[in-house]
Design a protein around this motif. Structure first.
Motif, PDB file in Angstrom:
ATOM      1  N   LEU A  17       0.826  -1.215   0.000  1.00 22.40           N
ATOM      2  CA  LEU A  17       0.000   0.000   0.000  1.00 22.40           C
ATOM      3  C   LEU A  17       0.856   1.259   0.000  1.00 22.40           C
ATOM      4  N   ARG A  18       1.941   1.247   0.760  1.00 26.54           N
ATOM      5  CA  ARG A  18       2.838   2.412   0.795  1.00 26.54           C
ATOM      6  C   ARG A  18       3.448   2.655  -0.587  1.00 26.54           C
ATOM      7  N   MET A  33      -1.265   6.157   2.309  1.00 29.88           N
ATOM      8  CA  MET A  33      -0.573   6.510   3.537  1.00 29.88           C
ATOM      9  C   MET A  33      -1.495   6.507   4.761  1.00 29.88           C
ATOM     10  N   LEU A  34      -2.589   5.774   4.696  1.00 31.22           N
ATOM     11  CA  LEU A  34      -3.519   5.699   5.827  1.00 31.22           C
ATOM     12  C   LEU A  34      -2.836   5.066   7.031  1.00 31.22           C
ATOM     13  N   PRO A  37       8.612   0.557   9.919  1.00 33.00           N
ATOM     14  CA  PRO A  37       8.267   1.886   9.406  1.00 33.00           C
ATOM     15  C   PRO A  37       6.876   1.900   8.768  1.00 33.00           C
ATOM     16  N   GLY A  38       6.106   2.928   9.091  1.00 27.79           N
ATOM     17  CA  GLY A  38       4.767   3.083   8.539  1.00 27.79           C
ATOM     18  C   GLY A  38       3.670   2.435   9.357  1.00 27.79           C
ATOM     19  N   LEU A  39       4.053   1.677  10.374  1.00 24.36           N
ATOM     20  CA  LEU A  39       3.076   0.985  11.219  1.00 24.36           C
ATOM     21  C   LEU A  39       2.652   1.908  12.356  1.00 24.36           C
ATOM     22  N   SER A  40       1.351   2.109  12.520  1.00 20.96           N
ATOM     23  CA  SER A  40       0.851   2.946  13.610  1.00 20.96           C
ATOM     24  C   SER A  40       0.903   2.218  14.937  1.00 20.96           C
ATOM     25  N   ALA A  43      -7.486   5.502  18.532  1.00 20.11           N
ATOM     26  CA  ALA A  43      -7.539   6.927  18.905  1.00 20.11           C
ATOM     27  C   ALA A  43      -6.215   7.617  18.620  1.00 20.11           C
ATOM     28  N   GLN A  44      -5.119   6.949  18.944  1.00 23.45           N
ATOM     29  CA  GLN A  44      -3.797   7.513  18.711  1.00 23.45           C
ATOM     30  C   GLN A  44      -3.512   7.641  17.216  1.00 23.45           C
ATOM     31  N   ALA A  45      -3.848   6.610  16.454  1.00 28.76           N
ATOM     32  CA  ALA A  45      -3.584   6.623  15.005  1.00 28.76           C
ATOM     33  C   ALA A  45      -4.385   7.700  14.287  1.00 28.76           C
ATOM     34  N   LEU A  46      -5.582   7.961  14.795  1.00 28.92           N
ATOM     35  CA  LEU A  46      -6.436   8.965  14.173  1.00 28.92           C
ATOM     36  C   LEU A  46      -6.242  10.351  14.767  1.00 28.92           C
ATOM     37  N   GLY A  47      -5.326  10.453  15.731  1.00 34.69           N
ATOM     38  CA  GLY A  47      -5.016  11.751  16.320  1.00 34.69           C
ATOM     39  C   GLY A  47      -6.080  12.280  17.253  1.00 34.69           C
TER      40      GLY A  47
END
Length: 118
Positions: free
Chosen positions: A67-68, A73-74, A92-95, A113-117
């Motif tokens: 996907l990257r 970049m979700l 790298p790229g893993l939330s 919650a953290q990944a979505l800010g």
């Protein structure tokens, strides 16, 4: 928020989806990487991907890399039945990288919650 759950085990995918729906999210389910890319192409409102690690053909990390490379970049949360090691957690790229255990409901809620800010 709409979240894409990718898991080759339909029961596990539905259970993860149910946890996310209980937390107020709209969930789409995909059984493999090909279905995941189809859902991403079909829905432009997906905010986050939650994927199982161990799937046939393309595993969760390979899906993340694929996907990257395609420019997707979700935020990406990886779930595994094993205890994740530091190397996996620091991909790298893993939330987030979470173990599928009895505390998944709370750890997934925090990670989303953290990944979505939030």
């Amino acid at each position: 928020m709409r979240i894409l759950v990718v898991d080759d085990d339909p029961l596990a995918g539905e259970m993860t989806g149910a946890l996310l729906e209980f937390q107020g999210h709209d969930v789409l389910l995909a059984n493999d990487a090909m279905e995941a890319t189809h859902e991403l192409d079909s829905h432009d409102d997906i905010a986050l991907i939650v994927s199982d690690m161990y799937m046939p053909l393309i595993n969760g990390i390979e899906l993340l890399h694929m996907l990257r490379e395609q420019g997707v970049m979700l935020p990406f949360i990886l779930l595994t039945g094993d205890t994740p090691d530091d190397a996996l957690r620091q991909t790298p790229g893993l939330s987030a990288c979470l173990q599928k255990d009895a505390a998944l409901d709370t750890s997934l809620e925090r990670a989303v919650a953290q990944a979505l800010g939030a």
